[in-house]
Design a protein around this motif. Sequence first.
Motif, PDB file in Angstrom:
ATOM      1  N   ALA A 187       0.866  -1.178   0.000  1.00 46.17           N
ATOM      2  CA  ALA A 187       0.000   0.000   0.000  1.00 46.17           C
ATOM      3  C   ALA A 187       0.901   1.225   0.000  1.00 46.17           C
ATOM      4  N   VAL A 188       0.322   2.414  -0.132  1.00 46.47           N
ATOM      5  CA  VAL A 188       1.048   3.679   0.011  1.00 46.47           C
ATOM      6  C   VAL A 188       0.463   4.400   1.214  1.00 46.47           C
ATOM      7  N   LYS A 189       1.315   4.729   2.176  1.00 46.32           N
ATOM      8  CA  LYS A 189       0.845   5.419   3.372  1.00 46.32           C
ATOM      9  C   LYS A 189       1.609   6.733   3.526  1.00 46.32           C
ATOM     10  N   SER A 190       1.231   7.517   4.501  1.00 42.40           N
ATOM     11  CA  SER A 190       1.885   8.813   4.688  1.00 42.40           C
ATOM     12  C   SER A 190       2.063   9.098   6.173  1.00 42.40           C
ATOM     13  N   SER A 191       3.047   9.937   6.461  1.00 42.25           N
ATOM     14  CA  SER A 191       3.287  10.378   7.835  1.00 42.25           C
ATOM     15  C   SER A 191       3.676  11.849   7.814  1.00 42.25           C
ATOM     16  N   TRP A 192       3.530  12.541   8.954  1.00 38.84           N
ATOM     17  CA  TRP A 192       3.880  13.955   9.020  1.00 38.84           C
ATOM     18  C   TRP A 192       5.361  14.162   8.753  1.00 38.84           C
ATOM     19  N   SER A 193       6.181  13.238   9.166  1.00 31.33           N
ATOM     20  CA  SER A 193       7.628  13.435   9.059  1.00 31.33           C
ATOM     21  C   SER A 193       8.189  13.120   7.681  1.00 31.33           C
ATOM     22  N   SER A 194       7.673  12.073   7.041  1.00 31.53           N
ATOM     23  CA  SER A 194       8.295  11.626   5.795  1.00 31.53           C
ATOM     24  C   SER A 194       7.388  11.706   4.583  1.00 31.53           C
ATOM     25  N   GLY A 195       6.149  12.161   4.761  1.00 36.44           N
ATOM     26  CA  GLY A 195       5.240  12.210   3.632  1.00 36.44           C
ATOM     27  C   GLY A 195       4.798  10.813   3.224  1.00 36.44           C
ATOM     28  N   SER A 196       4.461  10.649   1.935  1.00 34.90           N
ATOM     29  CA  SER A 196       3.986   9.338   1.478  1.00 34.90           C
ATOM     30  C   SER A 196       5.157   8.375   1.301  1.00 34.90           C
ATOM     31  N   TYR A 197       4.886   7.103   1.539  1.00 38.04           N
ATOM     32  CA  TYR A 197       5.924   6.081   1.407  1.00 38.04           C
ATOM     33  C   TYR A 197       5.273   4.737   1.116  1.00 38.04           C
ATOM     34  N   GLU A 198       6.043   3.852   0.492  1.00 37.74           N
ATOM     35  CA  GLU A 198       5.565   2.499   0.243  1.00 37.74           C
ATOM     36  C   GLU A 198       5.516   1.727   1.558  1.00 37.74           C
ATOM     37  N   HIS A 199       4.394   1.085   1.777  1.00 41.01           N
ATOM     38  CA  HIS A 199       4.251   0.256   2.976  1.00 41.01           C
ATOM     39  C   HIS A 199       4.136  -1.199   2.520  1.00 41.01           C
ATOM     40  N   ILE A 200       5.175  -1.971   2.787  1.00 48.87           N
ATOM     41  CA  ILE A 200       5.218  -3.376   2.360  1.00 48.87           C
ATOM     42  C   ILE A 200       5.409  -4.251   3.593  1.00 48.87           C
ATOM     43  N   THR A 201       4.567  -5.265   3.717  1.00 48.06           N
ATOM     44  CA  THR A 201       4.776  -6.276   4.754  1.00 48.06           C
ATOM     45  C   THR A 201       5.152  -7.592   4.089  1.00 48.06           C
ATOM     46  N   GLU A 202       5.884  -8.419   4.810  1.00 45.51           N
ATOM     47  CA  GLU A 202       6.347  -9.674   4.210  1.00 45.51           C
ATOM     48  C   GLU A 202       6.369 -10.803   5.228  1.00 45.51           C
ATOM     49  N   ARG A 203       5.797 -11.930   4.843  1.00 46.74           N
ATOM     50  CA  ARG A 203       6.084 -13.188   5.517  1.00 46.74           C
ATOM     51  C   ARG A 203       7.045 -13.893   4.571  1.00 46.74           C
ATOM     52  N   ALA A 204       8.303 -13.984   4.973  1.00 41.82           N
ATOM     53  CA  ALA A 204       9.361 -14.454   4.078  1.00 41.82           C
ATOM     54  C   ALA A 204       9.131 -15.906   3.675  1.00 41.82           C
ATOM     55  N   PHE A 205       9.761 -16.293   2.576  1.00 40.18           N
ATOM     56  CA  PHE A 205       9.690 -17.681   2.128  1.00 40.18           C
ATOM     57  C   PHE A 205      10.077 -18.624   3.259  1.00 40.18           C
ATOM     58  N   ASP A 206       9.281 -19.681   3.415  1.00 32.84           N
ATOM     59  CA  ASP A 206       9.533 -20.648   4.467  1.00 32.84           C
ATOM     60  C   ASP A 206       8.950 -21.989   4.035  1.00 32.84           C
ATOM     61  N   TRP A 207       9.369 -23.054   4.736  1.00 32.23           N
ATOM     62  CA  TRP A 207       8.887 -24.400   4.448  1.00 32.23           C
ATOM     63  C   TRP A 207       7.566 -24.649   5.177  1.00 32.23           C
ATOM     64  N   SER A 208       6.660 -23.709   5.084  1.00 35.43           N
ATOM     65  CA  SER A 208       5.360 -23.845   5.737  1.00 35.43           C
ATOM     66  C   SER A 208       4.376 -22.912   5.063  1.00 35.43           C
ATOM     67  N   VAL A 209       3.097 -23.194   5.256  1.00 38.95           N
ATOM     68  CA  VAL A 209       2.073 -22.310   4.701  1.00 38.95           C
ATOM     69  C   VAL A 209       2.011 -21.034   5.535  1.00 38.95           C
ATOM     70  N   ILE A 210       1.347 -20.021   4.984  1.00 42.12           N
ATOM     71  CA  ILE A 210       1.186 -18.751   5.702  1.00 42.12           C
ATOM     72  C   ILE A 210       0.201 -18.972   6.848  1.00 42.12           C
ATOM     73  N   PRO A 211       0.582 -18.670   8.089  1.00 41.33           N
ATOM     74  CA  PRO A 211      -0.338 -18.910   9.211  1.00 41.33           C
ATOM     75  C   PRO A 211      -1.538 -17.963   9.188  1.00 41.33           C
ATOM     76  N   ASP A 212      -2.634 -18.412   9.774  1.00 44.72           N
ATOM     77  CA  ASP A 212      -3.855 -17.598   9.829  1.00 44.72           C
ATOM     78  C   ASP A 212      -3.606 -16.251  10.497  1.00 44.72           C
ATOM     79  N   SER A 213      -2.759 -16.236  11.525  1.00 44.18           N
ATOM     80  CA  SER A 213      -2.515 -14.981  12.247  1.00 44.18           C
ATOM     81  C   SER A 213      -1.901 -13.927  11.337  1.00 44.18           C
ATOM     82  N   THR A 214      -1.010 -14.331  10.438  1.00 41.89           N
ATOM     83  CA  THR A 214      -0.413 -13.390   9.485  1.00 41.89           C
ATOM     84  C   THR A 214      -1.452 -12.889   8.500  1.00 41.89           C
TER      85      THR A 214
END
Length: 412
Positions: A187-214
């Motif tokens: 997504a693209v988010k913004s803050s007072w200090s830095s303005g707009s910025y790319e917001h990326i979250t990652e569950r890195a590659f792993d030998w398991s499925v993505i958990p429900d909590s993520t």
Amino acid sequence: MLALSAAVFIRDHNGATPSDNTEGFKHDTKYYLEDIGISIGTYGDSMATQRGEAGQLADREPPNFKIKYDYPENGMVTAYVYGQTRPAFMGIVGVDNIDFSASSTVSYETQDLKDPASIGLVLDNSGSMSFDDGNGTVRMTGLKTTVKSFMDEMEGVIASAVLEDQGRGENPSGENKYVRLNMLTYAVKSSWSSGSYEHITERAFDWSVIPDSTIDNMAASGGTNSSGAMARMNTRMGGEEDIHLSENGAEPLKYVVFMTDGQNNVTDYENCRAAMGHWHYLHWNSWTISHENKSNSDGWYRVWAREYDEWGQYWEEQTICDEISSYDAATISSCGDLKAQDVKIYSVGYALTINAKDSEWKRADVDRANALLLACSSGEEYFKNAENAQVLDLVFDSIGADILEDSIRIRY
């Protein structure tokens, strides 16, 4: 069925053929169909028994078959069936029997999931994902349900691979050595200090499925920029081959599922032209909006040109421009790099629908989003449109089925 059962035998015995009749049908050996409970009628008319008793068909042999293991190392088997029969009415021309034969070839091919898979998801988490999907479901809620279901499907792929190996006496611990998964959200988010910025979250590659909590942690907020997430996925996929080779000595199948519900943020305009006077600003003591076509109030923020009227007041008449986004070009470039790595990219448009009342701007936005998805995909058959959450679930199910089919196949 004769050929298929023989093909399954050599699949389960690493290409070895039966050594005796207790194991299965031996290579190029005659067997009689009646001995395995299969009956083929010998005659076609009411006089058949009498003719047989008269001795005219005394040399008739019961229908029989042979199995030939043409290429056992590739799982290819052919069943040949032979016999004699008397078709109806042929006796009137003095023909008591006719030879017949038939064959069927089956190949049971297993592409072992020790030639494993790396699967990455690139998912839009922008603010529009909080909107209704047009069918009564919040888009983000639908996405979470779909991704959880997809993970269940991937658990099934892993379980199938484990069983396949354990059938050969391998991997007794049932460890997942086959499928690695990654999930990126953007997504693209913004803050007072830095303005707009790319917001990326990652569950890195792993030998398991993505958990429900993520999955449940996904939240809709901000604008849209898929370029950074796709560039990161390209980098991550670049390291997957070495990881698989180190773990199990095999190169992986590689997949990316790219989903968005709208176009990337605008970064520039092109092809500007007059808007036929439908939209104006009136400058007089304060700013007000005036428009001739009251069916749509969108577009006031776009590009304008000033005109004066006879009273000395001036109107700013809208000029329509095509919106472009450098984020589209950057995303497509990363998709090209991924495809150069032999990654299959499935692109999914979520709730990208238009109706008769939608403005030309809405139509242009949907067209631009679809153009990005198509350009990123591995071809038209990999570009999917999901009108709502229910269809999104079906689309992801079909992608999971494609991955399973790539991994374990029966070929007829």
